[in-house]
Design a protein around this motif. Structure first.
Motif, short mmCIF file in Angstrom:
data_model
loop_
_atom_site.label_atom_id
_atom_site.label_comp_id
_atom_site.label_asym_id
_atom_site.label_seq_id
_atom_site.Cartn_x
_atom_site.Cartn_y
_atom_site.Cartn_z
N UNK A 101 0.77 -1.05 0.08
CA UNK A 101 -0.06 -0.01 -0.01
C UNK A 101 1.00 1.22 0.21
N UNK A 102 1.88 1.35 0.68
CA UNK A 102 2.81 2.27 0.82
C UNK A 102 3.45 2.58 -0.47
N UNK B 287 5.20 6.33 -2.01
CA UNK B 287 6.37 6.55 -0.77
C UNK B 287 7.10 5.19 -0.84
N UNK B 288 8.32 5.77 -0.35
CA UNK B 288 9.36 4.68 0.12
C UNK B 288 8.78 3.30 1.01
N UNK B 289 8.97 2.26 0.22
CA UNK B 289 8.44 1.15 0.85
C UNK B 289 9.52 0.04 1.27
N UNK C 221 14.72 2.77 10.03
CA UNK C 221 15.26 2.38 8.64
C UNK C 221 15.22 3.62 7.77
N UNK C 222 13.99 4.03 7.55
CA UNK C 222 13.49 5.05 6.78
C UNK C 222 13.77 6.58 7.10
N UNK C 223 14.14 6.71 8.62
CA UNK C 223 14.34 7.95 9.05
C UNK C 223 15.68 8.58 8.58
#
Length: 203
Positions: free
Chosen positions: A166-167, A172-174, A201-203
């Motif tokens: 869904x992301x 958006x980064x998945x 991890x995505x921050x």
């Protein structure tokens, strides 16, 4: 904890619904694979299909060991079958009417819905095995032990796949495969930690 008795008729209803859910699960995974475009997810669902076929046999053996017929149809079992067939129909609609990525997302959501019910069934069977004092508890425990880890894996990993697909669809980064796959999550606590690790991890 003190063991207690239980309603035998309702136990039978739970087992019939559980068997129907597993039977429906085979069809659901067979259809979901037709919708799957991500190679890692295809491999995952293929493994789940094989495991679900084994679960059908485990549940059939359990039903028969308690002197019941696997072919018995109850109102509740009919409903469970209808829900499974509806999920298959939803995926078929998505496959014929939508884009491949959209069909894959629908398939993942249908699997998640089916596995939520399936997981709930087995939790109840495990509860009866642990807390019940009926003569059936040993058979219930053996069946539960045979599938518990698979069921946890199916539910929490599929939830992770649905979230990330869904992301991704939102632009958006998945994280694919999802953290639940990398960390081999098998519990609700583990799933929560995996999702937290994803954010870091995505921050």
């Amino acid at each position: 904890m003190k063991k207690t008795g239980y309603d035998r008729a309702q136990l039978e209803e739970l087992l019939y619904q559980s068997l129907e859910t597993e039977l429906g699960g085979v069809k659901i995974y067979e259809t979901a694979l037709k919708c799957t475009v991500n190679g890692d997810l295809y491999k995952e669902f293929s493994e789940y299909l094989d495991q679900t076929r084994t679960h059908v046999q485990v549940m059939t053996n359990l039903v028969e060991s308690l002197g019941l017929s696997p072919d018995t149809m109850t109102p509740g079992r009919k409903v469970a079958g209808h829900i499974g067939a509806s999920l298959v129909k939803a995926m078929e609609m998505a496959l014929t009417e939508g884009e491949p990525a959209a069909a894959e997302l629908v398939a993942c959501e249908c699997v998640l819905l089916a596995e939520t019910k399936d997981h709930s069934n087995w939790e109840l069977i495990g509860h009866l095995a642990e807390h019940g004092k009926g003569k059936e508890t040993d058979a219930l425990q053996q069946a539960y032990d045979a599938v518990e880890q698979d069921e946890d894996h199916h539910l929490y990993h599929t939830k992770g796949w649905c979230r990330e697909l869904w992301i991704q669809s939102l632009g958006m980064p998945a994280v694919l495969p999802p953290p639940e796959e990398i960390k081999q999550v098998e519990t609700a606590i583990g799933a929560s930690r995996a999702e937290q690790a994803r954010a870091q991890q995505l921050s």
